[in-house]
Structures are given as C-alpha cells and as structure tokens.
Design a protein around this motif. Structure first.
Motif, PDB file in Angstrom:
ATOM      1  N   TYR A 244      39.289  41.121  42.295  1.00  0.00           N
ATOM      2  CA  TYR A 244      39.157  39.751  42.795  1.00  0.00           C
ATOM      3  C   TYR A 244      39.071  39.701  44.318  1.00  0.00           C
ATOM      4  O   TYR A 244      38.380  38.856  44.883  1.00  0.00           O
ATOM      5  N   ALA A 245      39.780  40.603  44.994  1.00  0.00           N
ATOM      6  CA  ALA A 245      39.827  40.583  46.458  1.00  0.00           C
ATOM      7  C   ALA A 245      38.693  41.364  47.109  1.00  0.00           C
ATOM      8  O   ALA A 245      38.562  41.332  48.334  1.00  0.00           O
ATOM      9  N   LEU A 246      37.877  42.037  46.329  1.00  0.00           N
ATOM     10  CA  LEU A 246      36.867  42.918  46.902  1.00  0.00           C
ATOM     11  C   LEU A 246      35.907  42.192  47.842  1.00  0.00           C
ATOM     12  O   LEU A 246      35.484  42.744  48.852  1.00  0.00           O
ATOM     13  N   ASN A 247      35.594  40.961  47.545  1.00  0.00           N
ATOM     14  CA  ASN A 247      34.685  40.193  48.390  1.00  0.00           C
ATOM     15  C   ASN A 247      35.267  39.968  49.797  1.00  0.00           C
ATOM     16  O   ASN A 247      34.521  39.738  50.744  1.00  0.00           O
ATOM     17  N   ALA A 248      36.578  40.067  49.924  1.00  0.00           N
ATOM     18  CA  ALA A 248      37.256  39.875  51.213  1.00  0.00           C
ATOM     19  C   ALA A 248      38.098  41.103  51.554  1.00  0.00           C
ATOM     20  O   ALA A 248      39.187  40.994  52.115  1.00  0.00           O
ATOM     21  N   TRP A 249      37.586  42.280  51.262  1.00  0.00           N
ATOM     22  CA  TRP A 249      38.353  43.513  51.405  1.00  0.00           C
ATOM     23  C   TRP A 249      38.907  43.746  52.802  1.00  0.00           C
ATOM     24  O   TRP A 249      39.972  44.308  52.961  1.00  0.00           O
ATOM     25  N   ARG A 250      38.218  43.278  53.818  1.00  0.00           N
ATOM     26  CA  ARG A 250      38.685  43.491  55.199  1.00  0.00           C
ATOM     27  C   ARG A 250      39.980  42.737  55.485  1.00  0.00           C
ATOM     28  O   ARG A 250      40.730  43.101  56.379  1.00  0.00           O
ATOM     29  N   GLU A 251      40.213  41.682  54.734  1.00  0.00           N
ATOM     30  CA  GLU A 251      41.369  40.814  54.979  1.00  0.00           C
ATOM     31  C   GLU A 251      42.556  41.135  54.086  1.00  0.00           C
ATOM     32  O   GLU A 251      43.530  40.389  54.083  1.00  0.00           O
TER      33      GLU A 251
END
Length: 162
Positions: A79-86
C-alpha cells in the motif's frame, strides 16, 4: 473516462505469436539474469509494482501485487509503495532499486540521473544493476502492451509455490 467497452482490441498472442513468444523469452531471460545476480524475487515484484503504478497499468498491478503478497510481501509495504520515499518501510537497497526503476520508467523526465545510478551502484554490483535495468525495462514493455490492448485485471491468480 474509460471507453474500454467501445472498441475491441487486438489479441497480440493470437495475432503475433512469434513476437509474443519473444517477449516471454525476454522476460524469462531477465528473471534468470536476476536470479544469477542474486537479486531477490521480492525486490523484482516491488520493481514491477512501482513501474506499473507510474504507468497506470491495472492489469500488471493486479498481477504483481498478488504475486508479491503470495511471496510474503506485507500489505503495508504494498500500500505504501507509491509513497516509498516518505516511509521507513524500505531498505536502502530497495530504495535504490525503486529510484532506479522510477528513473528508467520516467526516462523522458531527464534520463537516468547520475545520482540515482550512483545510489544503485553503492548497494548493487554491475551484474545486479544490469538485472534491475532489465526488470524495469521488461515491466515497462508489458505495461504498454497491457494498456494498449486493454487487458482486463482481476482474473489472475498466482501460481502456488511448492
């Protein structure tokens, strides 16, 4: 607006079986290169998911999120992969591979920056970087095939692991 019901699309495997077979062989060779280079299969799934997110490929997202979960990937990381940098959920190695994947996928946005390549070179050897570039290239090609032919997501099920 999705007009997928308005026009029938070509069935590439039926219309161009030799090219479809060659694409399958390229995929198999890329997977083999990654195995030989000791690139984790789980990392390859993250690469496939991230490129598919960027490209908006529902078919490949359906397939590779299922494959990742079947291989033990957590829902939280998917689920978080789209915002992995954060997030704190990804290792330095995964972050370098994801940054490289994004640069390859978005090559029109300034090519693959030296800083991105250097970050990958800090945690991967040359054979592994080559395998990552092939993995990103192959999924980008498959994304374009699935999108152009409007492959329908939902029916794919992972092959059970022995």
């Amino acid at each position: 607006m999705n007009n997928s019901a308005s026009i029938s699309r070509v069935a590439l495997k039926k219309s161009t079986p030799d090219v479809s077979s060659a694409m399958g062989s390229l995929h198999a060779a890329a997977v083999s290169a990654a195995q030989d280079a000791k690139v984790e299969p789980e990392l390859l799934e993250l690469i496939r998911i991230r490129a598919s997110q960027i490209n908006g490929c529902a078919f490949c997202l359906d397939m590779h999120t299922k494959d990742a979960r079947a291989a033990g990937e957590t829902e939280q990381r998917v689920y978080a992969l789209n915002a992995w940098r954060e997030t704190p959920f990804f290792t330095a190695r995964e972050r370098a591979a994801l940054a490289l994947t994004e640069a390859v996928t978005l090559v029109h946005d300034g090519q693959v920056p030296d800083a991105v390549y250097a970050e990958a070179a800090d945690v991967f050897d040359e054979t592994q970087i080559a395998a990552l570039i092939w993995a990103a290239t192959v999924i980008n090609a498959y994304n374009r095939i699935a999108i152009a032919t409007r492959m329908v997501p939902g029916g794919y099920q992972p092959t059970p692991k022995n």
